[in-house]
Scaffold this motif. Structure first.
Motif, PDB file in Angstrom:
ATOM      1  N   TRP A  12       0.809  -1.208   0.000  1.00  0.00           N
ATOM      2  CA  TRP A  12       0.000   0.000   0.000  1.00  0.00           C
ATOM      3  C   TRP A  12       0.855   1.277   0.000  1.00  0.00           C
ATOM      4  CZ3 TRP A  12      -0.768  -4.388   2.743  1.00  0.00           C
ATOM      5  CH2 TRP A  12      -1.896  -5.133   2.395  1.00  0.00           C
ATOM      6  N   GLY A  13       2.160   1.095  -0.024  1.00  0.00           N
ATOM      7  CA  GLY A  13       3.051   2.252  -0.131  1.00  0.00           C
ATOM      8  C   GLY A  13       3.647   2.745   1.176  1.00  0.00           C
ATOM      9  N   GLN A  14       3.201   2.238   2.290  1.00  0.00           N
ATOM     10  CA  GLN A  14       3.708   2.691   3.583  1.00  0.00           C
ATOM     11  C   GLN A  14       5.135   2.221   3.821  1.00  0.00           C
ATOM     12  OE1 GLN A  14       2.065   4.535   6.511  1.00  0.00           O
ATOM     13  NE2 GLN A  14       4.289   4.694   6.655  1.00  0.00           N
ATOM     14  N   LEU A  15       6.006   3.147   4.152  1.00  0.00           N
ATOM     15  CA  LEU A  15       7.392   2.825   4.493  1.00  0.00           C
ATOM     16  C   LEU A  15       7.504   2.632   5.998  1.00  0.00           C
ATOM     17  CD1 LEU A  15       9.396   5.311   2.282  1.00  0.00           C
ATOM     18  CD2 LEU A  15       9.815   2.876   2.381  1.00  0.00           C
ATOM     19  N   ILE A  16       8.024   1.498   6.385  1.00  0.00           N
ATOM     20  CA  ILE A  16       8.203   1.171   7.796  1.00  0.00           C
ATOM     21  C   ILE A  16       9.693   1.080   8.089  1.00  0.00           C
ATOM     22  CG2 ILE A  16       7.759  -0.505   9.620  1.00  0.00           C
ATOM     23  CD1 ILE A  16       5.264   0.892   8.616  1.00  0.00           C
ATOM     24  N   ASN A  17      10.105   1.776   9.154  1.00  0.00           N
ATOM     25  CA  ASN A  17      11.507   1.711   9.557  1.00  0.00           C
ATOM     26  C   ASN A  17      11.850   0.318  10.083  1.00  0.00           C
ATOM     27  OD1 ASN A  17      10.204   4.463  10.372  1.00  0.00           O
ATOM     28  ND2 ASN A  17      12.326   4.877   9.859  1.00  0.00           N
TER      29      ASN A  17
ATOM     30  N   THR B 260       2.808   5.326  12.106  1.00  0.00           N
ATOM     31  CA  THR B 260       4.163   5.844  12.336  1.00  0.00           C
ATOM     32  C   THR B 260       4.164   7.172  13.064  1.00  0.00           C
ATOM     33  OG1 THR B 260       4.172   7.006  10.218  1.00  0.00           O
ATOM     34  CG2 THR B 260       4.963   4.730  10.219  1.00  0.00           C
TER      35      THR B 260
ATOM     36  N   LEU C 182       5.496  11.270  -0.580  1.00  0.00           N
ATOM     37  CA  LEU C 182       5.666  10.837   0.797  1.00  0.00           C
ATOM     38  C   LEU C 182       6.238  11.963   1.638  1.00  0.00           C
ATOM     39  CD1 LEU C 182       7.153   7.423  -0.178  1.00  0.00           C
ATOM     40  CD2 LEU C 182       5.159   7.641   1.270  1.00  0.00           C
TER      41      LEU C 182
ATOM     42  N   PHE D 152       7.981   7.911   8.093  1.00  0.00           N
ATOM     43  CA  PHE D 152       7.232   8.283   6.899  1.00  0.00           C
ATOM     44  C   PHE D 152       5.726   8.173   7.102  1.00  0.00           C
ATOM     45  CE2 PHE D 152      10.165   8.872   3.336  1.00  0.00           C
ATOM     46  CZ  PHE D 152      11.357   8.545   3.949  1.00  0.00           C
ATOM     47  N   GLY D 153       4.998   9.060   6.428  1.00  0.00           N
ATOM     48  CA  GLY D 153       3.555   8.949   6.339  1.00  0.00           C
ATOM     49  C   GLY D 153       3.174   7.937   5.275  1.00  0.00           C
ATOM     50  N   PRO D 154       1.861   7.675   5.139  1.00  0.00           N
ATOM     51  CA  PRO D 154       1.407   6.653   4.194  1.00  0.00           C
ATOM     52  C   PRO D 154       1.434   7.096   2.742  1.00  0.00           C
ATOM     53  CG  PRO D 154      -0.462   7.676   5.265  1.00  0.00           C
ATOM     54  CD  PRO D 154       0.765   8.231   5.935  1.00  0.00           C
TER      55      PRO D 154
END
Lengths: 110, 116
Positions: A40-45, B2, B90, B107-109
């Motif tokens: 869905w495009g969310q970047l997670i650290n 986040t 982003l 980061f945001g969604p």
């Protein structure tokens, strides 16, 4: 400018398999981060790792700054691990600016 | 979750429209960033704000106009865009120290923008 290259570009795994992703960078950097981008495009650290080794559950990362590379290990992969893995190197003065690598697209099959 | 939110999540606009993207961080950070992610390309840094002051403009066309009214909010105003501007935009935030301290970016969604 700094070049960041990741390998492999694509990877298909069976659930339960282990894998190693690599990130090479062309110059000295302030730090290095690993991210997972879900479908869905969310970047997670995942890790903030300028040097040394860190572990978080089934994931671990090692950065050898003097040799300008970092490795991300995924053990006992699960379908939820699917997505794109990016490394990003930080440079700059008072504000951390990131240069992202080209990413590794991981697909974990059940 | 986040701690960084973005609205809208999806946006379709014509080339003559004016729209704005909004980003809000709830992490108490002092630096905020806009990135662009086009298909088949790595994320590209567009703008950096540190303590509300713009510290980086990565050769972004003037049809993208950022605004940072305070350390918690960041906007990207869009006007007269081109179809090639279609991408995922982003927002990120981090806590930067004047003594060279570094911290991870959150980061945001993202806002998925389509320009017709």
């Amino acid at each position: 400018g700094i070049q960041v290259e990741q390998s492999p570009p694509d990877l298909i795994l069976q659930e339960g398999a282990n894998s190693t992703l690599r990130c090479n960078f062309s110059d000295s950097v302030n730090n290095l981060q690993w991210f997972h981008q879900n479908p869905w495009g969310q970047l997670i650290n995942l890790f903030y790792i300028p040097s040394g080794t860190k572990q978080n559950g089934r994931l671990s990362a090692t950065t050898v700054a003097t040799e300008r590379y970092s490795l991300l290990y995924i053990s006992s992969s699960q379908t939820t691990d699917s997505g794109v893995y990016f490394c990003a190197v930080g440079y700059g003065g008072a504000t951390n600016k990131l240069i992202f690598g080209t990413g590794t697209l991981l697909a974990v099959q059940p | 979750e986040t701690g960084v939110t973005q609205t809208p999540r999806h946006l379709v606009m014509g080339m003559t429209n004016k729209k704005s993207l909004k980003c809000e961080q709830h992490l108490g950070h002092n630096a905020m960033y806009w990135y662009k992610q086009s298909a088949k390309k790595p994320l590209e840094l567009m703008f950096v704000y540190n303590f509300k002051e713009q510290t980086e403009n990565n050769s972004v066309p003037s049809r993208f106009s950022p605004e940072c009214p305070n350390s918690s909010h960041l906007f990207l105003h869009l006007h007269t865009l081109q179809p090639e501007d279609s991408a995922l935009y982003l927002c990120a935030s981090s806590q930067e120290g004047s003594g060279g301290a570094r911290d991870t970016q959150y980061f945001g969604p993202g806002t998925r923008l389509t320009v017709l």
